[in-house]
Design a protein around this motif. Structure first.
Motif, mmCIF file in Angstrom:
data_model
loop_
_atom_site.group_PDB
_atom_site.id
_atom_site.type_symbol
_atom_site.label_atom_id
_atom_site.label_comp_id
_atom_site.label_asym_id
_atom_site.label_seq_id
_atom_site.Cartn_x
_atom_site.Cartn_y
_atom_site.Cartn_z
ATOM 1 N N ARG A 53 0.848 -1.197 0.000
ATOM 2 C CA ARG A 53 0.000 0.000 0.000
ATOM 3 C C ARG A 53 0.876 1.237 0.000
ATOM 4 N N GLN A 54 0.574 2.129 -0.938
ATOM 5 C CA GLN A 54 1.300 3.395 -1.019
ATOM 6 C C GLN A 54 0.324 4.484 -1.423
ATOM 7 N N SER A 55 0.338 5.540 -0.683
ATOM 8 C CA SER A 55 -0.491 6.723 -0.952
ATOM 9 C C SER A 55 -1.886 6.374 -1.472
ATOM 10 N N LEU A 56 -2.648 5.694 -0.629
ATOM 11 C CA LEU A 56 -4.045 5.345 -0.887
ATOM 12 C C LEU A 56 -4.256 4.386 -2.065
ATOM 13 N N LYS A 57 -3.213 3.731 -2.512
ATOM 14 C CA LYS A 57 -3.334 2.739 -3.583
ATOM 15 C C LYS A 57 -2.803 1.403 -3.095
ATOM 16 N N LYS A 58 -3.365 0.334 -3.675
ATOM 17 C CA LYS A 58 -2.903 -1.016 -3.358
ATOM 18 C C LYS A 58 -2.264 -1.612 -4.608
#
Length: 136
Positions: A53-58
């Protein structure tokens, strides 16, 4: 029904022994073909899916995982249980999937060969038919 003569029984044993030997040879040829098809994963290895998970993305990635450290680390001389494969469908991912497949087929063929080896031992030692002790 008449009892089989000793000579017939010995011929039967020899014929069954030879059939089992031929089957073992055929299975060993299958193992040789597997080796020619490509790399084989470490024993017990599997392909695992994991999420980052990075900056509201999977993001979903894959790794080849072994039960004990097996893979060379890229940044040190240590061994790791994991080998990063990247996204689904990359060549590295598909190669790893196929290497795990080849290992599982190889292991199953090896188990069958061991079972057939036990059969050969039973036939050659005469232990196919054993007398049971009478129970009280």
């Amino acid at each position: 029904m008449p009892r089989p003569r000793t000579n017939d029984t010995e011929q039967d044993k020899l014929a069954r022994f030879e059939r089992i030997k031929k089957t073992i040879i055929a299975l060993e040829k299958q193992q040789a073909l597997l080796l020619k098809q490509g790399d084989m994963a470490a024993s017990g290895a599997w392909v695992a899916r994991y999420q980052v998970r990075q900056s509201l993305k999977k993001y979903w990635y894959y790794k080849l995982q072994a039960p004990i450290p097996y893979f060379q680390c890229a940044t040190s001389n240590k061994l790791s249980k994991y080998k990063h494969l990247g996204k689904a469908g990359t060549q590295e991912h598909l190669d790893a999937v196929m290497s795990v497949f080849r290992r599982s087929v190889w292991d199953e063929i090896q188990r069958i060969i061991h079972t057939l080896d036990d059969c050969l031992l039973d036939i050659s030692s005469g232990s196919e038919q054993e007398e049971e002790e009478p129970q009280d």
